[in-house]
Design an enzyme around this catalytic site. Structure first.
Site, PDB file in Angstrom:
ATOM      1  N   ASP A  14       0.503   1.863   8.187  1.00  0.00           N
ATOM      2  CA  ASP A  14       0.105   1.033   9.326  1.00  0.00           C
ATOM      3  C   ASP A  14       1.058   1.145  10.516  1.00  0.00           C
ATOM      4  O   ASP A  14       0.721   0.712  11.608  1.00  0.00           O
ATOM      5  CB  ASP A  14       0.005  -0.439   8.902  1.00  0.00           C
ATOM      6  CG  ASP A  14      -1.143  -0.674   7.943  1.00  0.00           C
ATOM      7  OD1 ASP A  14      -2.147   0.076   8.022  1.00  0.00           O
ATOM      8  OD2 ASP A  14      -1.047  -1.587   7.101  1.00  0.00           O
TER       9      ASP A  14
ATOM     10  N   ARG B 285      -5.456  -3.419   9.932  1.00  0.00           N
ATOM     11  CA  ARG B 285      -6.088  -4.742  10.071  1.00  0.00           C
ATOM     12  C   ARG B 285      -5.686  -5.413  11.370  1.00  0.00           C
ATOM     13  O   ARG B 285      -6.494  -6.035  12.031  1.00  0.00           O
ATOM     14  CB  ARG B 285      -5.726  -5.619   8.871  1.00  0.00           C
ATOM     15  CG  ARG B 285      -6.414  -5.146   7.618  1.00  0.00           C
ATOM     16  CD  ARG B 285      -6.399  -6.164   6.485  1.00  0.00           C
ATOM     17  NE  ARG B 285      -6.958  -5.535   5.302  1.00  0.00           N
ATOM     18  CZ  ARG B 285      -8.254  -5.472   5.032  1.00  0.00           C
ATOM     19  NH1 ARG B 285      -9.138  -6.035   5.825  1.00  0.00           N
ATOM     20  NH2 ARG B 285      -8.680  -4.839   3.945  1.00  0.00           N
TER      21      ARG B 285
ATOM     22  N   ASN C 231       6.471  -4.847   5.905  1.00  0.00           N
ATOM     23  CA  ASN C 231       7.034  -6.080   6.470  1.00  0.00           C
ATOM     24  C   ASN C 231       7.297  -7.141   5.409  1.00  0.00           C
ATOM     25  O   ASN C 231       8.339  -7.798   5.409  1.00  0.00           O
ATOM     26  CB  ASN C 231       6.060  -6.635   7.504  1.00  0.00           C
ATOM     27  CG  ASN C 231       5.873  -5.672   8.662  1.00  0.00           C
ATOM     28  OD1 ASN C 231       6.845  -5.237   9.257  1.00  0.00           O
ATOM     29  ND2 ASN C 231       4.635  -5.320   8.956  1.00  0.00           N
TER      30      ASN C 231
ATOM     31  N   GLY D 222       0.837  -1.201   0.000  1.00  0.00           N
ATOM     32  CA  GLY D 222       0.000   0.000   0.000  1.00  0.00           C
ATOM     33  C   GLY D 222       0.866   1.243   0.000  1.00  0.00           C
ATOM     34  O   GLY D 222       1.830   1.328   0.759  1.00  0.00           O
TER      35      GLY D 222
ATOM     36  N   MET E 243      -7.672   2.769   8.677  1.00  0.00           N
ATOM     37  CA  MET E 243      -6.955   1.566   8.284  1.00  0.00           C
ATOM     38  C   MET E 243      -6.243   0.941   9.480  1.00  0.00           C
ATOM     39  O   MET E 243      -5.956   1.622  10.460  1.00  0.00           O
ATOM     40  CB  MET E 243      -5.964   1.894   7.167  1.00  0.00           C
ATOM     41  CG  MET E 243      -6.665   2.152   5.837  1.00  0.00           C
ATOM     42  SD  MET E 243      -5.499   2.545   4.492  1.00  0.00           S
ATOM     43  CE  MET E 243      -6.596   2.357   3.062  1.00  0.00           C
TER      44      MET E 243
END
EC number: 2.7.1.90
Lengths: 418, 418
Positions: B144, B192, B114, B13, B190
């Site tokens: 994130d 998750r 990651n 992203g 955002m």
């Protein structure tokens, strides 16, 4: 000249610049000390007037007024409440005029949309009927841009700037992420009946044919699944992705809201926003990956992204409203009159609130492309100046600085509302 | 010193500042003409490397690099694609190294999260195995904020600034609109598995107890309907309204995503985002009016609202990555190391990508309030500097000016990918 007090109130969905109108009204009212005494605000619009829930703006110094003008939301509180017809509820009008009389209100400014203009017309007529000396002025605001009689509505330009910037930026993100499989992004913007905000996202393309938004769905055009899906597929096959702007209020030819009819892959009926429904429809029928955004309040509260043109409009109508009030021009609304697109020139003129109350100005046919899926060059010429200009504003700790204005309550003079 | 070419690519992203990393890497690489020849980019990350879909950055002059640094999205295109384990798919590695060799790539910079660090580790090991001289560097980015080994991830600060600004502004709008009946606003951001962006909206409150956001739901804390609803009711009873930030990935204690379980008033099962589900739960159980916003791509693409701190981080890791490359420090990632909260001081240090690949840095327990419904002062101290500072940027026609960089294709030297 008798010195009377002024009451200002906010109504309907608030905007990023409604407080700029309030600040300009207060500043202008202070320049008429012979005509205007105290400058009060009602808390939550006409509800505050009925409840005698008033605040005093006297404590706002120049710095506080400047800050107020750059603060989104409604600093006085807004409401969604319409007065009853006088014949149906005479007690409501009794109470309202008791409050106005108790605080010697001679000027009433109501800052709202189409419904608020009706409230102004009702209050003006009721005052005349009972011989209460009052000048009632409507002051336009709405992100929906649907007020009749004005070239545009203060609040719209900033929301349009937000929506177009969002489409521009999200479109770039989507383009980055689009590899082999098709991807779609749907942006749902406000507009139950009028598609002005959706139309404004067309500015993101800057006239380039293949740039986002590729499709714009307006409430003015009945939604046709097949024509829409065919266009999405065409765009994805050419570019690998497709961006769509959807007005929240799009309807099918039978009048049903698209948001009430959703399709998921398993055939379940879903309730959701129009953007979500349209994104799911694409996914279910064409199999593309889908994302959707619903900025909701963020689009009308984005004080960090105010249009300088819109801010100027908002201030101008606030100032003009007070001038009209002092001049005794009852039951009018200051309207934006466009004199030229480029260079953009405009002025403010009074219009009769009774002629525009409760009407809705929709996107006209010549602004809508023949296929109903986008807007025309004429629409772009209209929209372009409204988002122009950036406002330098104070920040604190990395966020916009929105100090709360000091608005002490005006002592009550009446028993509580029955 | 042998002069080799450099290949830069973007993965996962994208963010509002990933191109600032690219621009800094290009600028820094140009300052090493003895070590680095051509500076190429791969289109859509490792997919472009495999497809020999490369672009040349040589045509970008200083002005173009400056503009690139302030452009959101991934200018080179990104991808969501992981290399197979070498033993499973030797042909994939054959092809990759054939492309690298055909273009004499001696330096590979992979700008991602990651998973991208895992790709760097795999490519580094594969190069060593086959004796191909390559320095592979991971360059961090993700909104994130979940990359291990770095105090924060470039991209996060700007998305955090967007989310906190959105909560601040929408909260003001909601407060204006809240009269007698309770109203709630839910902002879905955002995240998750990691709740960093949701946590960042706490900055909107500026330490005031009753200011938005009143509740923050993190994926790190199992969602408990009853405790949550009790808190919403408590807030609404005190203030008349309640604002909630929800991470998209919140789960119940049984591990199920909240977005998969929705409640509407009629008992239908609904699919929707977590924000929508939570808003509907409140409406169904407490009867309050509900609004929800899902900014989706808008929150990570908001080039108009970049954090100056984040931009500085993004540039610093791009520059450091090239310095490490030239120094032959294979399989490392430049990490942000915090030296002090206030005044905020930081530096960049290399960490071994093999130690951090595929890990996820979650919001730690001492950042989460004991009741699980908000964050602590320690979290605020951590978050505060990351959103600090505004960036003055060019605008055109009322929208951010994002000129497309000229990135001509590098002529292919190999037959198409089998």
């Amino acid at each position: 000249m008798t010195r009377r007090n002024l009451l200002y109130a906010q109504s309907g969905g608030v905007t990023a610049v409604i407080n700029a109108t309030a600040a300009a009204a207060i500043e202008t009212a202070r320049r008429h000390p012979q005509a205007i005494g105290a400058i009060y605000g009602a808390r939550h619009g006409i509800l505050g007037a009925l409840a005698e829930d008033l605040v005093d703006t006297a404590a706002l110094d120049d710095a506080a007024l400047q800050a107020l003008a750059l603060t989104p939301g409604g600093a006085f509180g807004s409401c969604r409440f319409d007065l009853d017809p006088p014949a149906d509820n005479p007690a409501q009008y009794e109470r309202l005029f008791a409050v106005l009389a108790a605080h010697d209100i001679g000027y009433f400014l109501y800052n709202g949309g189409n419904g608020s203009m009706d409230t102004v017309a009702k209050i003006s007529a009721a005052a005349r009927d009972r011989g209460y000396p009052l000048v009632a002025i409507g002051v336009p605001k709405t992100v929906d841009n649907d007020i009749e009689g004005s070239d545009c509505s203060p609040g719209f330009g900033s929301a349009a700037k937000y929506a177009a910037t969002g489409m521009l930026e999200a479109g770039m993100d989507l383009a980055s992420m689009s590899t082999r499989k098709g991807r779609v992004f749907v942006l749902e913007v406000m507009g139950r009946n009028a598609g002005w905000l959706a139309a404004a996202t067309a500015l993101a393309a800057r006239g380039q044919e293949d740039a986002p938004p590729h499709i714009i769905l307006l409430p003015e055009v009945p939604f046709d699944d097949e024509a829409f899906l065919a266009r999405v597929q065409q765009v994805v096959e050419r570019l690998g992705y497709c961006t769509v702007t959807v007005s929240e209020g799009i309807r099918r030819a039978d009048g049903s809201l698209v948001m009430e009819q959703d399709h998921d892959a398993k055939g379940h009926v879903q309730l959701g926003g129009a953007g979500q429904c349209v994104a799911r429809l694409i996914h279910a029928r064409l199999g593309y990956k889908h994302h959707w955004a619903i900025p909701d309040y963020l689009q009308r509260a984005a004080g960090h992204l105010v249009s300088a043109t819109d801010l100027a409009h908002a201030r101008a109508v606030g100032a003009a409203a007070v001038e009209y009030a002092v001049a005794g021009r009852d039951a009018v609304m200051p309207a934006i009159v466009r004199e030229s697109d480029e260079p953009y020139r405009w002025t403010v003129e009074p219009v009769d609130v009774r002629a525009i109350a409760n009407l809705e100005r929709l996107v006209p046919p010549h602004f809508i492309r023949e296929d109903g899926l986008h807007v025309t060059g004429a629409a772009l010429r209209y929209l372009r100046p409204l988002v122009e200009g950036e406002v330098v504003r104070p920040w604190r700790g990395g966020l916009p600085d929105y100090p709360a204005p000091g608005l002490p309550a005006v002592p009550r003079r009446l028993p509580p509302q029955p």
